[in-house]
Design an enzyme around this catalytic site. Sequence first.
Site, PDB file in Angstrom:
ATOM      1  N   LYS A   9      -1.247 -84.928 -20.283  1.00  0.00           N
ATOM      2  CA  LYS A   9      -1.099 -84.102 -21.486  1.00  0.00           C
ATOM      3  C   LYS A   9      -0.858 -84.983 -22.725  1.00  0.00           C
ATOM      4  O   LYS A   9      -0.577 -86.178 -22.595  1.00  0.00           O
ATOM      5  CB  LYS A   9       0.056 -83.115 -21.274  1.00  0.00           C
ATOM      6  CG  LYS A   9      -0.228 -82.072 -20.167  1.00  0.00           C
ATOM      7  CD  LYS A   9       0.907 -81.055 -20.026  1.00  0.00           C
ATOM      8  CE  LYS A   9       0.604 -80.029 -18.941  1.00  0.00           C
ATOM      9  NZ  LYS A   9       1.670 -78.992 -18.825  1.00  0.00           N
ATOM     10  N   TYR A  49      -5.813 -72.112 -20.613  1.00  0.00           N
ATOM     11  CA  TYR A  49      -4.557 -71.495 -20.177  1.00  0.00           C
ATOM     12  C   TYR A  49      -4.601 -69.968 -20.306  1.00  0.00           C
ATOM     13  O   TYR A  49      -3.550 -69.337 -20.501  1.00  0.00           O
ATOM     14  CB  TYR A  49      -3.381 -72.064 -20.971  1.00  0.00           C
ATOM     15  CG  TYR A  49      -2.839 -73.378 -20.432  1.00  0.00           C
ATOM     16  CD1 TYR A  49      -2.388 -73.483 -19.111  1.00  0.00           C
ATOM     17  CD2 TYR A  49      -2.742 -74.514 -21.228  1.00  0.00           C
ATOM     18  CE1 TYR A  49      -1.866 -74.671 -18.609  1.00  0.00           C
ATOM     19  CE2 TYR A  49      -2.227 -75.714 -20.733  1.00  0.00           C
ATOM     20  CZ  TYR A  49      -1.787 -75.782 -19.425  1.00  0.00           C
ATOM     21  OH  TYR A  49      -1.269 -76.954 -18.927  1.00  0.00           O
ATOM     22  N   PHE A  57       5.486 -68.319 -24.216  1.00  0.00           N
ATOM     23  CA  PHE A  57       5.281 -69.715 -24.605  1.00  0.00           C
ATOM     24  C   PHE A  57       3.815 -70.067 -24.865  1.00  0.00           C
ATOM     25  O   PHE A  57       3.481 -71.221 -25.142  1.00  0.00           O
ATOM     26  CB  PHE A  57       5.871 -70.659 -23.544  1.00  0.00           C
ATOM     27  CG  PHE A  57       5.324 -70.479 -22.142  1.00  0.00           C
ATOM     28  CD1 PHE A  57       4.107 -71.019 -21.769  1.00  0.00           C
ATOM     29  CD2 PHE A  57       6.054 -69.761 -21.192  1.00  0.00           C
ATOM     30  CE1 PHE A  57       3.606 -70.860 -20.485  1.00  0.00           C
ATOM     31  CE2 PHE A  57       5.557 -69.593 -19.898  1.00  0.00           C
ATOM     32  CZ  PHE A  57       4.325 -70.144 -19.545  1.00  0.00           C
ATOM     33  N   ARG A  85       0.392 -81.799  -6.709  1.00  0.00           N
ATOM     34  CA  ARG A  85       1.498 -81.007  -7.268  1.00  0.00           C
ATOM     35  C   ARG A  85       2.853 -81.566  -6.818  1.00  0.00           C
ATOM     36  O   ARG A  85       3.837 -81.535  -7.563  1.00  0.00           O
ATOM     37  CB  ARG A  85       1.347 -79.521  -6.921  1.00  0.00           C
ATOM     38  CG  ARG A  85       0.255 -78.871  -7.789  1.00  0.00           C
ATOM     39  CD  ARG A  85       0.233 -77.372  -7.716  1.00  0.00           C
ATOM     40  NE  ARG A  85       1.353 -76.711  -8.363  1.00  0.00           N
ATOM     41  CZ  ARG A  85       1.379 -76.321  -9.644  1.00  0.00           C
ATOM     42  NH1 ARG A  85       0.368 -76.564 -10.448  1.00  0.00           N
ATOM     43  NH2 ARG A  85       2.422 -75.689 -10.126  1.00  0.00           N
ATOM     44  N   THR A  91       7.604 -77.618 -12.591  1.00  0.00           N
ATOM     45  CA  THR A  91       7.276 -77.396 -14.003  1.00  0.00           C
ATOM     46  C   THR A  91       8.439 -77.824 -14.908  1.00  0.00           C
ATOM     47  O   THR A  91       8.242 -78.528 -15.890  1.00  0.00           O
ATOM     48  CB  THR A  91       6.989 -75.895 -14.248  1.00  0.00           C
ATOM     49  OG1 THR A  91       6.064 -75.441 -13.261  1.00  0.00           O
ATOM     50  CG2 THR A  91       6.444 -75.661 -15.639  1.00  0.00           C
ATOM     51  N   ARG A 102       7.206 -85.777 -13.281  1.00  0.00           N
ATOM     52  CA  ARG A 102       7.943 -84.999 -14.273  1.00  0.00           C
ATOM     53  C   ARG A 102       9.428 -85.349 -14.281  1.00  0.00           C
ATOM     54  O   ARG A 102      10.049 -85.416 -15.348  1.00  0.00           O
ATOM     55  CB  ARG A 102       7.715 -83.506 -14.024  1.00  0.00           C
ATOM     56  CG  ARG A 102       6.317 -83.061 -14.479  1.00  0.00           C
ATOM     57  CD  ARG A 102       5.967 -81.697 -13.988  1.00  0.00           C
ATOM     58  NE  ARG A 102       4.751 -81.163 -14.627  1.00  0.00           N
ATOM     59  CZ  ARG A 102       4.144 -80.060 -14.237  1.00  0.00           C
ATOM     60  NH1 ARG A 102       4.624 -79.365 -13.217  1.00  0.00           N
ATOM     61  NH2 ARG A 102       3.058 -79.635 -14.846  1.00  0.00           N
ATOM     62  N   ASN A 112       5.659 -81.811 -20.360  1.00  0.00           N
ATOM     63  CA  ASN A 112       5.943 -82.305 -19.014  1.00  0.00           C
ATOM     64  C   ASN A 112       4.857 -83.221 -18.455  1.00  0.00           C
ATOM     65  O   ASN A 112       4.667 -83.318 -17.255  1.00  0.00           O
ATOM     66  CB  ASN A 112       6.239 -81.121 -18.071  1.00  0.00           C
ATOM     67  CG  ASN A 112       5.095 -80.116 -18.037  1.00  0.00           C
ATOM     68  OD1 ASN A 112       4.044 -80.357 -18.620  1.00  0.00           O
ATOM     69  ND2 ASN A 112       5.292 -79.018 -17.331  1.00  0.00           N
ATOM     70  N   HIS A 115      -0.662 -82.029 -15.908  1.00  0.00           N
ATOM     71  CA  HIS A 115      -1.081 -80.724 -15.390  1.00  0.00           C
ATOM     72  C   HIS A 115      -1.793 -80.943 -14.056  1.00  0.00           C
ATOM     73  O   HIS A 115      -2.481 -81.940 -13.882  1.00  0.00           O
ATOM     74  CB  HIS A 115      -2.063 -80.044 -16.347  1.00  0.00           C
ATOM     75  CG  HIS A 115      -2.866 -78.960 -15.687  1.00  0.00           C
ATOM     76  ND1 HIS A 115      -2.383 -77.681 -15.542  1.00  0.00           N
ATOM     77  CD2 HIS A 115      -4.085 -78.983 -15.067  1.00  0.00           C
ATOM     78  CE1 HIS A 115      -3.292 -76.954 -14.887  1.00  0.00           C
ATOM     79  NE2 HIS A 115      -4.329 -77.727 -14.587  1.00  0.00           N
ATOM     80  N   GLU A 126     -11.176 -74.950 -13.310  1.00  0.00           N
ATOM     81  CA  GLU A 126     -10.728 -76.003 -14.231  1.00  0.00           C
ATOM     82  C   GLU A 126     -11.662 -77.209 -14.228  1.00  0.00           C
ATOM     83  O   GLU A 126     -11.906 -77.820 -15.271  1.00  0.00           O
ATOM     84  CB  GLU A 126      -9.298 -76.418 -13.880  1.00  0.00           C
ATOM     85  CG  GLU A 126      -8.307 -75.291 -14.148  1.00  0.00           C
ATOM     86  CD  GLU A 126      -6.870 -75.655 -13.800  1.00  0.00           C
ATOM     87  OE1 GLU A 126      -5.974 -74.865 -14.151  1.00  0.00           O
ATOM     88  OE2 GLU A 126      -6.629 -76.722 -13.183  1.00  0.00           O
TER      89      GLU A 126
HETATM   90  P1  ATP Z   1       0.512 -76.862 -15.287  1.00  0.00           P
HETATM   91  O1  ATP Z   1      -0.290 -75.576 -15.170  1.00  0.00           O
HETATM   92  O2  ATP Z   1       0.476 -77.433 -16.700  1.00  0.00           O
HETATM   93  O3  ATP Z   1       0.151 -77.856 -14.244  1.00  0.00           O
HETATM   94  P2  ATP Z   1       2.663 -75.632 -13.885  1.00  0.00           P
HETATM   95  O4  ATP Z   1       1.585 -75.054 -13.019  1.00  0.00           O
HETATM   96  O5  ATP Z   1       3.741 -76.421 -13.249  1.00  0.00           O
HETATM   97  O6  ATP Z   1       2.041 -76.533 -15.018  1.00  0.00           O
HETATM   98  P3  ATP Z   1       2.708 -73.149 -15.347  1.00  0.00           P
HETATM   99  O7  ATP Z   1       3.611 -72.037 -14.979  1.00  0.00           O
HETATM  100  O8  ATP Z   1       1.257 -73.037 -15.001  1.00  0.00           O
HETATM  101  O9  ATP Z   1       3.341 -74.492 -14.760  1.00  0.00           O
HETATM  102  O10 ATP Z   1       2.862 -73.377 -16.907  1.00  0.00           O
HETATM  103  C1  ATP Z   1       1.878 -74.087 -17.635  1.00  0.00           C
HETATM  104  C2  ATP Z   1       2.559 -74.985 -18.627  1.00  0.00           C
HETATM  105  O11 ATP Z   1       3.181 -74.157 -19.611  1.00  0.00           O
HETATM  106  C3  ATP Z   1       3.700 -75.834 -18.083  1.00  0.00           C
HETATM  107  O12 ATP Z   1       3.270 -77.017 -17.465  1.00  0.00           O
HETATM  108  C4  ATP Z   1       4.480 -76.112 -19.332  1.00  0.00           C
HETATM  109  O13 ATP Z   1       3.843 -77.141 -20.118  1.00  0.00           O
HETATM  110  C5  ATP Z   1       4.378 -74.794 -20.057  1.00  0.00           C
HETATM  111  N1  ATP Z   1       5.503 -73.896 -19.723  1.00  0.00           N
HETATM  112  C6  ATP Z   1       5.719 -73.251 -18.562  1.00  0.00           C
HETATM  113  N2  ATP Z   1       6.837 -72.509 -18.601  1.00  0.00           N
HETATM  114  C7  ATP Z   1       7.345 -72.690 -19.838  1.00  0.00           C
HETATM  115  C8  ATP Z   1       8.487 -72.198 -20.527  1.00  0.00           C
HETATM  116  N3  ATP Z   1       9.350 -71.352 -19.932  1.00  0.00           N
HETATM  117  N4  ATP Z   1       8.683 -72.609 -21.799  1.00  0.00           N
HETATM  118  C9  ATP Z   1       7.816 -73.438 -22.412  1.00  0.00           C
HETATM  119  N5  ATP Z   1       6.718 -73.938 -21.827  1.00  0.00           N
HETATM  120  C10 ATP Z   1       6.487 -73.574 -20.562  1.00  0.00           C
HETATM  121 MG    MG Z   2      -0.105 -74.043 -13.805  1.00  0.00          MG
END
Ligand code: ATP
Ligand code: MG
Length: 138
Positions: A9, A49, A57, A85, A91, A102, A112, A115, A126
């Site tokens: 990212k 997304y 968010f 993962r 996350t 992370r 973080n 992705h 994706e």
């Molecule tokens: P990613 O999809 O980026 O690999 P993830 O699958 O662990 O991450 P998701 O739930 O898909 O988590 O959320 C996508 C992204 O949105 C997170 O990686 C983070 O950057 C952001 N995000 C998730 N939850 C929050 C939150 N509560 N507040 C702010 N940003 C968030």
């Molecule tokens: Mg995700």
Amino acid sequence: MERTLSIIKPDGVARGLAGEVIKRLEQNNLKITAMKMLRMTKSQAKGFYDVHRERPFFESLTDFMVSGPIIVMILEGENAIGRYRELMGATDYREAAQGTIRKDFATDIEKNVVHGSDGPETAAFEIGYFFNSFEITG
Ligand code: ATP
Ligand code: MG
């Protein structure tokens, strides 16, 4: 063999963490079969997304994702989705296991560093979002 999409990212690229992330992928036998650097437009970030469109968010996340260049990669290996993962960690970096990317580098639940796709259908979507068949090796 399974494929997954990885993104370093904007925070990870800006902080010079690309080498460290790639080293961990290589050490953990996740083969990089495609890679490029790009900067998404806001509408590309929203499309990527889209599943999070209704989340509070979403606006902030998509602004963050266009704030600088990212590095997108396809990783290949046995159970690549799950293994990557695990390498990334939870996350929320505060809940991530010791030794994960992370846990070691994230500064914020949003910023973080990386992705990773969360399942086979997501991975297929994706990968197709960023790469065409001519850009994928192996
Ligand atoms: P990613 O999809 O980026 O690999 P993830 O699958 O662990 O991450 P998701 O739930 O898909 O988590 O959320 C996508 C992204 O949105 C997170 O990686 C983070 O950057 C952001 N995000 C998730 N939850 C929050 C939150 N509560 N507040 C702010 N940003 C968030
Ligand atoms: Mg995700």
